[in-house]
Design an enzyme around this catalytic site. Sequence first.
Site, short mmCIF file in Angstrom:
data_model
loop_
_atom_site.label_atom_id
_atom_site.label_comp_id
_atom_site.label_asym_id
_atom_site.label_seq_id
_atom_site.Cartn_x
_atom_site.Cartn_y
_atom_site.Cartn_z
N ASP A 43 43.33 49.60 22.08
CA ASP A 43 41.98 50.01 22.28
C ASP A 43 40.96 49.04 20.92
O ASP A 43 41.73 48.60 20.19
CB ASP A 43 41.82 51.24 21.93
CG ASP A 43 42.52 51.86 20.66
OD1 ASP A 43 43.48 51.29 20.32
OD2 ASP A 43 41.93 52.99 20.09
N GLU A 60 44.79 54.18 19.95
CA GLU A 60 45.37 54.26 18.37
C GLU A 60 44.25 54.87 17.39
O GLU A 60 44.51 55.47 16.44
CB GLU A 60 45.93 52.95 17.92
CG GLU A 60 46.85 53.02 16.94
CD GLU A 60 46.09 53.30 15.23
OE1 GLU A 60 46.45 53.97 14.50
OE2 GLU A 60 44.79 52.70 15.16
N GLU A 61 42.91 54.41 17.68
CA GLU A 61 42.06 54.68 16.78
C GLU A 61 41.52 56.32 16.92
O GLU A 61 40.63 56.76 16.21
CB GLU A 61 40.74 53.90 16.98
CG GLU A 61 40.97 52.56 16.69
CD GLU A 61 41.12 52.06 15.45
OE1 GLU A 61 41.08 52.75 14.60
OE2 GLU A 61 41.44 50.72 15.18
N HIS A 101 37.44 47.09 10.94
CA HIS A 101 36.32 48.26 11.33
C HIS A 101 34.99 48.10 10.92
O HIS A 101 34.19 48.84 11.13
CB HIS A 101 36.80 49.55 10.96
CG HIS A 101 37.76 50.20 11.42
ND1 HIS A 101 38.20 51.54 11.52
CD2 HIS A 101 38.87 49.74 11.93
CE1 HIS A 101 39.27 51.86 12.14
NE2 HIS A 101 40.03 50.73 12.30
#
Length: 408
Positions: free
Chosen positions: A82, A148-149, A380
């Site tokens: 993702d 995963e996030e 990020h």
Amino acid sequence: MAQELDLTNDFKLVEDKVIEWRREIHQNPELSNREFKTAEKIATHLNSLGIAVQTGVAHTGVVGVLKGNKPGKVVALRADIDALPVTERNDLEFKSTVTSEFLGEKVGVMHACGHDTHTAILMGVAEVLSKNRDKIKGSVKFIFQPAEEGPPPGEEGGALLMVKEGVLKNPDVDAIFGLHINSATPVGVIRYKSGGTMASAQRFVINVKGKQTHGSQPWLGVDPILISAKIIEGLQTIVSREANLTNEAAVISVGKIKSGVRFNIIPESAEMIGTIRTLDYDMQKMINRRMEEMVPAIAKAYGGEASIEIRTNTAITYNDPDLVVQMLPTIKRVAGEVNVQTQNAVTGAEDFSYFQEKVPGFFFFLGGMTAGSNQSFPHHTPDFLIDDSGLLLGVKTLTEMSLDYLNM
Ligand SMILES: [Zn+2]
Ligand SMILES: [Zn+2]
């Protein structure tokens, strides 16, 4: 005794493909639980290799099982797929211009954590291993994991949901390996830590109840703001006075306090939310227990009441020490002894931990910073950058680890 496999040529043939896949995926990022096209691309690739494929696992996950021609153990390899609601800011020719909606807002979408590289690397490993399936003893399970996030609010997802849906069963997985690209580690370098590697993330909510009164007459009420201050102090002493910090690090942070409406009113209540990070399960148990004891006790001492609720968001990414010892010779052989380095624990969290709760696992970090450069941008962020010349090492390492593990 299995004959030593020379995969030099297979690795050489797959490198350009891996970089190309990575760039295509980078240019077409998709948010957590919405990885439809990415999943399709992975499934098409695995099918083309003759690998049995299951789609729609934990929403958009793809799982492939490659059976060798001799029975044996089962090793799983995991890649997360993702992207994040971040607007990319660079001049890459494969820069993402994708936009989407996140929590009702229009956002840019970017592979700002490098999961595009993980996906491409694992596709490459699948290609190399499938070409050599007649020499594999046992099976390799390829787990392409969504979200995963973290899934969007109100949805389930990620490793936890995959485990719940039985991804580690049928065939039952004996060990799992995974990696994370790192934007501040030079290409060619692998870093790891035995034991607690990335922290468990827990979220807590504290509700303090006092008694409202005029700000000029505190003796007629119970001040929830003062109690909150005492609770914050108390919580910090759990880390600084009670946790054995020579064992592992721990963090308690209050991230938000909400109370009161006006300068001359002592309010009725206060709410605090925060995060707990731990790298050791015994320490986590102790910290949770002490928080649950301390919060109501402090409030009571000042005439009020307080409750605390702790929810685990992510488990500890715990590298099984025996498995680490077992696999290090392989990693050193592939990367070169000087390029394999130990590192400190990370207080960030990773949901690979949910697989490691069930089976022994080894999660390590792969260099993605241009060799010789010292400029890197954090994960990020809009400037996040990965040099894809480092991807082949990821392919080689996961491939050789799988073969060696299955032959042990
Ligand atoms: Zn991330
Ligand atoms: Zn990540």
